[in-house]
Structure formats: C-alpha cells, structure tokens
Design an enzyme around this catalytic site. Structure first.
Site, PDB file in Angstrom:
ATOM      1  N   LYS A 276       0.712  -1.085   0.109  1.00 26.58           N
ATOM      2  CA  LYS A 276       0.059   0.162   0.046  1.00 26.58           C
ATOM      3  C   LYS A 276       0.928   1.197   0.144  1.00 26.58           C
ATOM      4  CE  LYS A 276      -3.200   2.582   2.975  1.00 26.58           C
ATOM      5  NZ  LYS A 276      -3.865   2.515   4.447  1.00 26.58           N
ATOM      6  N   ASP A 281      -2.795  10.286   4.148  1.00 26.95           N
ATOM      7  CA  ASP A 281      -3.999   9.780   4.164  1.00 26.95           C
ATOM      8  C   ASP A 281      -4.822  10.959   5.167  1.00 26.95           C
ATOM      9  OD1 ASP A 281      -6.510   8.756   4.207  1.00 26.95           O
ATOM     10  OD2 ASP A 281      -5.743   7.162   5.693  1.00 26.95           O
ATOM     11  N   LYS A 288     -10.234  12.553   8.833  1.00 22.70           N
ATOM     12  CA  LYS A 288      -9.521  12.194  10.240  1.00 22.70           C
ATOM     13  C   LYS A 288      -9.597  13.216  11.031  1.00 22.70           C
ATOM     14  CE  LYS A 288      -6.533   8.854   8.175  1.00 22.70           C
ATOM     15  NZ  LYS A 288      -7.069   7.332   8.982  1.00 22.70           N
ATOM     16  N   ASP A 299       1.604   6.265   5.865  1.00 21.04           N
ATOM     17  CA  ASP A 299       0.514   5.079   5.364  1.00 21.04           C
ATOM     18  C   ASP A 299       0.943   4.522   4.256  1.00 21.04           C
ATOM     19  OD1 ASP A 299      -2.219   4.129   5.761  1.00 21.04           O
ATOM     20  OD2 ASP A 299      -3.315   5.385   5.075  1.00 21.04           O
ATOM     21  N   ASP A 358     -12.227   6.825   4.182  1.00 27.86           N
ATOM     22  CA  ASP A 358     -11.102   6.868   5.231  1.00 27.86           C
ATOM     23  C   ASP A 358     -10.676   5.196   5.070  1.00 27.86           C
ATOM     24  OD1 ASP A 358      -9.051   7.467   6.601  1.00 27.86           O
ATOM     25  OD2 ASP A 358      -9.825   7.080   8.481  1.00 27.86           O
ATOM     26  N   GLU A 360      -9.558   3.695   2.447  1.00 26.39           N
ATOM     27  CA  GLU A 360      -9.168   3.681   1.089  1.00 26.39           C
ATOM     28  C   GLU A 360      -8.263   2.578   0.784  1.00 26.39           C
ATOM     29  OE1 GLU A 360      -5.933   4.789   3.064  1.00 26.39           O
ATOM     30  OE2 GLU A 360      -7.855   5.716   3.532  1.00 26.39           O
ATOM     31  N   ARG A 362      -7.766  -0.451   1.209  1.00 19.39           N
ATOM     32  CA  ARG A 362      -8.069  -1.844   0.359  1.00 19.39           C
ATOM     33  C   ARG A 362      -8.746  -1.419  -1.020  1.00 19.39           C
ATOM     34  NH1 ARG A 362     -12.302  -1.998   5.382  1.00 19.39           N
ATOM     35  NH2 ARG A 362     -10.557  -0.892   6.312  1.00 19.39           N
TER      36      ARG A 362
END
Length: 507
Positions: A276, A281, A288, A299, A358, A360, A362
């Site tokens: 990933k 993020d 967030k 992230d 949030d 995202e 996956r």
C-alpha cells in the site's frame, strides 16, 4: 544515504589497534560471567565487585592501556575495549538467542554514537554456542539497523556536530571466514534495505508522492538487476484500474502503479508482493481528526517495505521470481473526491459501495491484487499495508496481523517473522465476517463497521485474489512505534522488509 562497509578478518586479536574492540559475555550457572579468556584479566575488578553481570544489553567500556595484565599473551592493544552482555542463553530457544545477539548489535551502535566511534571491531567466538557465520550475520544486522538516523531536514548545530554513523565494521573470527563473509554481506544488504524503507517513511507527504515512488523504483531498476514499469493515470483509465483512480479523485497529485520485477534465470517459484503506497491519508471526505494527522505520511509503509524488499532481493539473488506492485496515491478531499455512498467498479468488475472514504487502502490494493494476479499468475501473493487502526486495538504495537486463504503460506510468513523478531499473529477469516461487508446496492461495501475491523478489511481484499494462495499483513501497529528495541528507532521501523526477504530466500 549513509552506507557501512563490512570486512572479515582472521588477524590475531591481540594485535588489533585503534577503534573499538568488542567481545561478548553471557550469564552462566549461578550467574557466573562467561567470556573469552582474553577479556577476563580486564574484567577482574568489575567481576569481583559484581559491577558487571553480563545481563542482556549490559555493557562496560575499558581502556586496555590503563590496565596491567601479567600474562602478556592476553594483552590487548586496542584503544577501547567493550564487553557486551547477552544475558542467560542456556534456557533460550534459537530465536531468542538470535534476538539477544541482534539486540546486542543495536546496543553497540548506540554506544558508538555516544563515543563518536566510526570503526567497530567485533569478535565472533564460540561464547554464544552459535556458528560463527550465524552469529556474525545477526550481530552485524543489529549494529547496522541500530546505526540509523534521519536528519535530512534539520540544521546541524556547530557546537554539537551530528554523528554521521559507523563507517566500517570488521568481524574477527578464528574459523569459517568464507562463510562469515557471505553471511555478513547478506546481513548488511538487508539492513541497508531496511534503512531505505525507514527513509521513505520519514519523508513528509510533500516530499514523497506517487511520483517519488515511481522515480525511486526506476532508479533502483537502473542500479540493480530489476525491470520497472510505471502505469500512469491515462494508462490506468485504459486498463480499468478504477479503484486506484477513485481514491485519487480528490488529489492534485496523479496516481502511479509501480511495478518492479526480479526475474532470475532459474525460477523455482514466483512470489508477488503488493504494498500500500498511500503517501498521505487525510481520510478524504470522511476526514480524520486533526490531532495526529501529521503521522499519516506513514500510510505508505507497506509500499516502502515492498520496494525496499526488492532492493534486498536484487542484492541476494534468490532463485525466485519476484514481482512487486505498489499502488501509489494520496487520499485528499478535493472538489472531485470520492464520497460516502458512491459506488465504484474495480478492475475485476467487483462493485463496491463506499461507506467511508477513510477505508481507502483496501480500494487501491484490490485493483493492484486483481491486476497483478491476472497479469503475472504468481504462485502466491502477499500484500503489506498499514490498513486498519483496529489491528492496533487488537495487537498493540508488538505483533503485525496476518490473515490469508492458505495455511502453508501463512505459516511460512509466521516462521520468517519469528526468525526476524517481527512477530505475526494470525486472525481468522471465515465466511461469517464476509457478511459484514455485504451491500444492499453493490457486491460489497468498503467497511464492515468497528467490530472485527482488521478482519473485514481482509475480507474485502479476498474478493480480488481468487484461488491464488494469498496472505495479508496488516502492519498499522508495527510500521510506526514498534516495540522498543535497541536496533529500532523511534518512528518508522522498516517492518516487514526482513520478514519478506527471509521468506523469499527460503523458497
């Protein structure tokens, strides 16, 4: 980037001058200190007063020129002598012995920073009950992993110059010199790869974008025996990588799908790695909280781990075909951003209702998994991601979560993680959890709620792997603020690089 050189020598230890000469000691029966006969004369007073007990990571620094030794055959010429304790090893299993040695290496690197010593001389004898090559590997790995600092954006204080790091390590052995050379070369390649992953993670979001991921991979391919392919935004549209494009909708930075490939002449197996690469993020429209958001530059640690693993693999050259994919973008809340309630169609035509923008990671991983498996048909696939906060609630910062559809693959990763002291804990992935991500308007939805959040995220990813043996590593709790260790810095740990490399090299 600072690089450490390593050499192996069979030179008489008594004649070694300069630098820092390091021996090791363990706790024997009745807590007696066991160490080399060459060191005992220098420890006499300390042992008599019980000021040194050889506890784990306990260290003492001595100055041979200031200590009179009656037996000239035991006289040492080094400027400084350090003895590092390994604790009581007699009742420890192999993995704990390895970790004791690696941890001692980290302790050495911290002492070198304090003393401003750049030249380290390590004595690998039979005190640990481990083959010289094995001891040297884990020791050098610990020293180099501990010798890490990220000062790129800080001005140097002229009154307190920054220690640049250890420049040279010499390993002294009385046997197995050839094996030791191979072993320490492997250790230093892996440790330097971990440094690369940490550096990527330390970069702020405005200095490490999807384009930087792509540029780094292209440079790595030029330097190593790798091939690189970059799929940009126009190509993504043609291919139908709509999940990656959806997450990128609110961003001014275009996305990239970075593909690196290591293809040896003799290929026993093929392994696909997917990391990933979410470079920042914000949570998108499902924003967030502001507190702590600055850490969301991390992230992309899964992508960093995969890219750095390819660096190590290119050096070590195993007979395994390795393909790495890093879907890279940030997750922002621009005017075109993905919205809760939207429905997207992934590369493999699975439709997904977006409940929370949030969740995202996956989404971009789903496209990369489906595309990579169709394109390369690997024997197995492993994805690595800082995917869920839920894994931190469940496992803290001490174990990474692992889930998958293949017991042999998952068990192999757990074994590799144990060897590297990067422990993995398997979570269940049964059909009951799939019900939590059923959608009324699409095939699936991108979150199943707070309950079992790590598992339902993996259940989402399961839709993109088919029958291919697959394992998912959730490193959200270990990529940053991993268990405090002498060789792990504050902040990014570089987790999974050593585990993935160990797993691939054993295939």
């Amino acid at each position: 980037m600072h690089k450490t050189k390593v050499a192996v020598s069979e030179k008489n230890i008594n004649l070694i001058k300069g630098g820092l000469l390091i021996f090791f000691a363990i706790q024997g029966e009745d807590d007696a200190v066991v160490c080399s006969d060459l060191v005992l004369p220098y420890l006499d007073s300390l042992l008599e007063l019980k000021d040194f007990k050889a506890g784990a990571n306990e260290r003492v620094i001595l100055y041979p020129s200031q200590i009179q030794v009656k037996d000239k055959k035991r006289s040492l010429s080094a400027d400084r002598l350090m003895v590092v304790g390994l604790g009581k090893l007699s009742d420890q299993d192999e993995h704990l012995r390895i970790e004791a040695v690696r941890s001692a290496g980290g302790t050495i690197s911290k002492a070198c920073e304090t003393l401003k010593v750049k030249d380290v001389k390590l004595v690998c004898d039979d005190i640990v009950g481990m083959e010289r090559a094995a001891m040297a590997h884990h020791l050098v790995e610990g020293v180099v992993l501990g010798d890490y600092r990220f000062k790129k954006y800080k001005k140097e204080d002229p009154d307190t110059p920054t220690f640049e790091g250890i420049s040279e390590i010499t390993v002294y052995v009385d046997t197995q010199a050839g094996k030791v050379r191979k072993s320490v070369a492997k250790a230093i390649s892996i440790a330097h790869a971990v440094h690369s992953a940490r550096n990527m993670a330390n970069e702020p979001g405005n200095s490490w974008t999807a384009t930087d991921f792509a540029d780094y991979a292209l440079k790595l391919a030029e330097e190593k025996e790798l091939t690189c392919r970059i799929i940009d935004k126009p190509k993504m549209k043609k291919l139908g990588l709509r999940g990656i494009l959806a997450v990128n909708q609110g961003s001014a930075e275009p996305p990239k799908l970075v593909i690196l490939e290591y293809s040896p002449a003799k290929k026993k197996k093929s392994v696909m790695l997917v990391g990933k690469g979410l470079t920042f993020d914000s949570g998108g429209v499902s924003l967030k909280p502001a507190a702590g958001m600055q850490n969301m530059k991390m992230d992309m640690c899964g992508g960093a781990a995969v890219l750095a693993t390819m660096q190590a693999i290119a050096d070590l050259k195993p007979d395994v075909h390795v393909i790495a994919l890093i879907p890279a973008t940030d997750n922002m809340s621009g005017s075109s951003a993905l919205k809760p309630g939207d429905v997207i169609r992934h590369y493999n035509d699975v439709t997904a209702e977006i409940v929370n923008t949030d969740a995202e990671g996956r989404i971009i991983l789903g496209d990369a998994l489906a595309y990579g498996i169709e394109k390369y048909e690997p024997d197995c696939v492993i994805d690595v991601a800082t995917l869920t906060g839920a894994v931190i609630i469940g496992l803290g910062h001490h174990h990474s979560g692992v889930l998958g559809n293949d017991d042999q693959l998952v068990d192999g990763l757990i074994d590799a993680g144990q060897t590297c002291s990067e422990p993995l804990w398997r979570l269940p992935l049964t059909k009951e959890y799939e019900k939590q991500i059923e959608s009324d308007v699409a095939d699936i939805k991108n979150t199943g709620g707070r309950d079992a959040g790590t598992i339902t995220a993996a259940a989402y990813l399961k839709n993109f792997v088919g029958d291919t043996p697959w394992a998912h590593l959730d490193i959200a709790g270990t990529a940053w603020d991993f268990t405090e260790k002498s060789y792990i810095p504050k902040g990014p740990s570089g987790i999974a690089v050593r585990t993935l490399t160990e797993f691939i090299c054993k295939k």
